[in-house]
Design an enzyme around this catalytic site. Structure first.
Site, PDB file in Angstrom:
ATOM      1  N   GLU A 250       0.837  -1.212   0.000  1.00 44.25           N
ATOM      2  CA  GLU A 250       0.000   0.000   0.000  1.00 44.25           C
ATOM      3  C   GLU A 250       0.869   1.258   0.000  1.00 44.25           C
ATOM      4  O   GLU A 250       0.773   2.097   0.902  1.00 44.25           O
ATOM      5  CB  GLU A 250      -0.956  -0.020   1.188  1.00 44.25           C
ATOM      6  CG  GLU A 250      -1.962  -1.158   1.101  1.00 44.25           C
ATOM      7  CD  GLU A 250      -3.067  -1.102   2.145  1.00 44.25           C
ATOM      8  OE1 GLU A 250      -2.869  -0.478   3.188  1.00 44.25           O
ATOM      9  OE2 GLU A 250      -4.138  -1.692   1.909  1.00 44.25           O
TER      10      GLU A 250
ATOM     11  N   GLU B  90      -5.457  -8.356  -1.287  1.00 42.81           N
ATOM     12  CA  GLU B  90      -6.125  -8.196   0.009  1.00 42.81           C
ATOM     13  C   GLU B  90      -7.583  -7.864  -0.246  1.00 42.81           C
ATOM     14  O   GLU B  90      -7.890  -6.968  -1.042  1.00 42.81           O
ATOM     15  CB  GLU B  90      -5.524  -7.043   0.827  1.00 42.81           C
ATOM     16  CG  GLU B  90      -4.201  -7.343   1.458  1.00 42.81           C
ATOM     17  CD  GLU B  90      -3.736  -6.222   2.396  1.00 42.81           C
ATOM     18  OE1 GLU B  90      -4.577  -5.541   3.011  1.00 42.81           O
ATOM     19  OE2 GLU B  90      -2.510  -6.027   2.486  1.00 42.81           O
TER      20      GLU B  90
HETATM   21  C1  BGP Z   1      -4.383  -3.050   4.837  1.00 40.04           C
HETATM   22  C2  BGP Z   1      -3.035  -3.579   5.262  1.00 40.04           C
HETATM   23  C3  BGP Z   1      -3.063  -4.837   6.020  1.00 40.04           C
HETATM   24  C4  BGP Z   1      -4.319  -5.115   6.805  1.00 40.04           C
HETATM   25  C5  BGP Z   1      -5.599  -4.556   6.217  1.00 40.04           C
HETATM   26  C6  BGP Z   1      -6.793  -4.493   7.130  1.00 40.04           C
HETATM   27  O1  BGP Z   1      -4.338  -1.672   4.846  1.00 40.04           O
HETATM   28  O2  BGP Z   1      -2.188  -3.790   4.150  1.00 40.04           O
HETATM   29  O3  BGP Z   1      -1.873  -4.955   6.712  1.00 40.04           O
HETATM   30  O4  BGP Z   1      -4.192  -5.127   8.126  1.00 40.04           O
HETATM   31  O5  BGP Z   1      -5.432  -3.292   5.668  1.00 40.04           O
HETATM   32  O6  BGP Z   1      -6.697  -3.400   8.002  1.00 40.04           O
HETATM   33  P1  BGP Z   1      -6.883  -3.571   9.571  1.00 40.04           P
HETATM   34  O7  BGP Z   1      -5.907  -4.605   9.964  1.00 40.04           O
HETATM   35  O8  BGP Z   1      -6.613  -2.274  10.186  1.00 40.04           O
HETATM   36  O9  BGP Z   1      -8.288  -4.035   9.739  1.00 40.04           O
END
Ligand code: BGP
Length: 465
Positions: free
Chosen positions: A173, A362
């Site tokens: 990201e 993701e």
């Molecule tokens: C993205 C990241 C991840 C992950 C996901 C969910 O931004 O790449 O590392 O964690 O989001 O976010 P969160 O864990 O805050 O729910």
């Protein structure tokens, strides 16, 4: 219309080192930016003292339990698992001349275990962490020196894993640096926009050099970038709102433009001019940027809206990333607006813009899962979220978009990135862990485990349109 995905489509899940491994001081690992943010990327920096507690220090103990977890992924039929390498396991301070053998050996064992189960690794070089030593001693990516340190790290892991890893991603990201500069580019304290963009520039150059190094060392590998797919809609059809949405989308597509097209786009030149930002760009930087990625990977959880009306924008704001809620969409327990069709829109938009293969690395639903009387998690809400998104991926493939694969976020429960929560669960596999660190860390299958297994086995034929 075909109801199955292509044979070559990769199926699996995605995790990040700092959210699953734990073992934060084992194997010679150094302290990372993530270790210094025990409350997550939107928390405060905490100087770590011996004996203090952070849920991330043990996380779900993947460092010791990975064989069991990989076996469970294999049982679901995974053909791909996205992991990240903790830079601090390989270069604990970031500026050493030689890599740390214990760290290299641990990832060797991990990739070997995956190979035993025919699971192809996809590896992110830097997922929301970097050596704290580089922040403290050099000022993070604000320093041009970071380019060489990162290149050394990238070359070390490419060389070591050249026969084991053929899919690589540079920075997770990468556009998130605009919202979380410490996590993204290692800038601590008060920073100006100009500081952030200069650090981003160094990171983009490093990304280009990593692509170059990867092609030299592993010619048959594919190298991707990784964007937070922050799809924004205009709140209304007022032309001003439509243009605001265009600009807002450009604020993150800019990273993709550089990484896929090899140069800064014109609209960013104007942005820099109007914001009084003068980047220091050396001639060799432009050459490095020309090493563009083979494919584009991105995360997608939600969409948002923007408006040109400052008053309305102020009134409605309250979602993350400064977005205005969409009145047509429902939200998750964490206020993330659920928009499966947005994924088809985004896939088409990226394909139209770049004509490079895409990989959804993701996507998933964070929820506070509660076991029923028998201890089972019946997560139909997660099944329905994932089902509806995968249906839209299939639609996009029918639209002619080249999609290489799909790795859902957090196939096993892990520590959330934003606030280091463990009750925000994404997994098909439940992990017995509570926020205070209590729990057996035992793994168990949720209802979504069987569901995903069938989806993969049928290549998507069991999805409900
Ligand atoms: C993205 C990241 C991840 C992950 C996901 C969910 O931004 O790449 O590392 O964690 O989001 O976010 P969160 O864990 O805050 O729910």
């Amino acid at each position: 219309m075909s109801n199955t995905f292509p044979d070559s489509f990769l199926w699996g899940g995605a995790v990040a080192a700092n959210q699953v491994e734990g073992a934060w001081r084992e194997g010679g690992k150094g302290i990372s930016t993530s270790d210094m943010l025990p409350q997550g990327i939107f928390g405060e920096v905490v100087a770590r003292q011996p004996g203090d507690f952070s849920i991330k220090d043990t996380a779900i103990d993947f460092y010791h339990r990975y064989p069991e977890d990989i076996a469970l992924f294999a049982e679901m039929g995974f053909t791909c698992l996205r992991v990240s390498i903790a830079w601090t396991r390989i270069f604990p301070q970031g500026d050493e001349a030689e890599p740390n053998e214990a760290g290299l050996a641990w990832y060797d064992a991990l990739f070997d275990e995956m190979a035993r189960h025919n699971i192809q690794p996809m590896v992110t070089l830097s997922h929301y962490e970097m050596p704290w030593g580089l922040v403290e001693n050099y000022g993070g990516w604000g320093s041009r020196k970071l380019i060489a340190f990162f290149e050394r790290y990238a070359r070390a892991v490419f060389t070591r894993y050249q026969h084991k890893v053929k899919l690589w991603l540079t920075f997770n990201e990468i556009n998130m640096s605009l919202h979380a500069p410490l996590t993204g580019v290692g800038l601590a304290g008060d920073v100006t926009k100009a500081d952030v963009y200069q650090a981003i520039h160094h990171q983009l150059v490093a990304s280009g050099l990593a692509v170059k190094a990867c092609r030299e060392i592993i010619p048959d590998a594919k190298m991707g970038n990784m964007l937070l797919g922050g799809l924004m809609y205009p709140l209304s059809c007022r032309p001003e709102d439509v243009f605001t949405a265009l600009q807002e989308n450009r604020s993150w597509l800019f990273f993709g433009d550089v990484q896929c097209r090899g140069a800064y786009p014109g609209y960013m030149q104007r942005f820099f001019l109007e914001n009084g930002i003068t980047l220091h760009i050396e001639e060799s930087d432009c050459e490095a940027l020309r090493h563009t990625v083979d494919f584009i990977s991105f995360s997608y959880y939600m969409s948002g809206c923007v408006t040109a009306d400052p008053q309305l924008g102020e009134k409605l704001r309250g979602n993350i990333l400064d977005m205005v809620p969409n009145p047509h969409l429902a939200s998750s327990e964490w206020g993330w607006q659920i928009d499966p069709l947005g994924l088809r829109t985004l896939l088409n938009m990226l394909w139209d813009r770049y004509q490079k293969p895409l990989f959804i690395v993701e996507n998933g639903l964070g929820a506070n899962d509660k076991p029923d009387a028998s201890g089972r998690i019946n997560d139909d809400y997660r099944i329905s979220y994932l089902n509806d998104h995968l249906v839209q991926v299939r639609e996009a493939i029918e639209d002619g978009v080249e999609v290489l694969g799909y790795t859902s976020w957090g196939p096993i429960d892990l520590v959330s990135a934003s606030k280091a929560e463990v009750n925000k669960r994404y997994g098909f596999i439940y992990v017995d862990i509570q926020q205070d660190g209590s729990g057996t860390l035992n793994r168990s299958r949720k209802a979504s485990f069987d569901w995903y297994k069938e989806v993969i086995a049928s290549r998507g034929a069991t999805l409900k349109a």
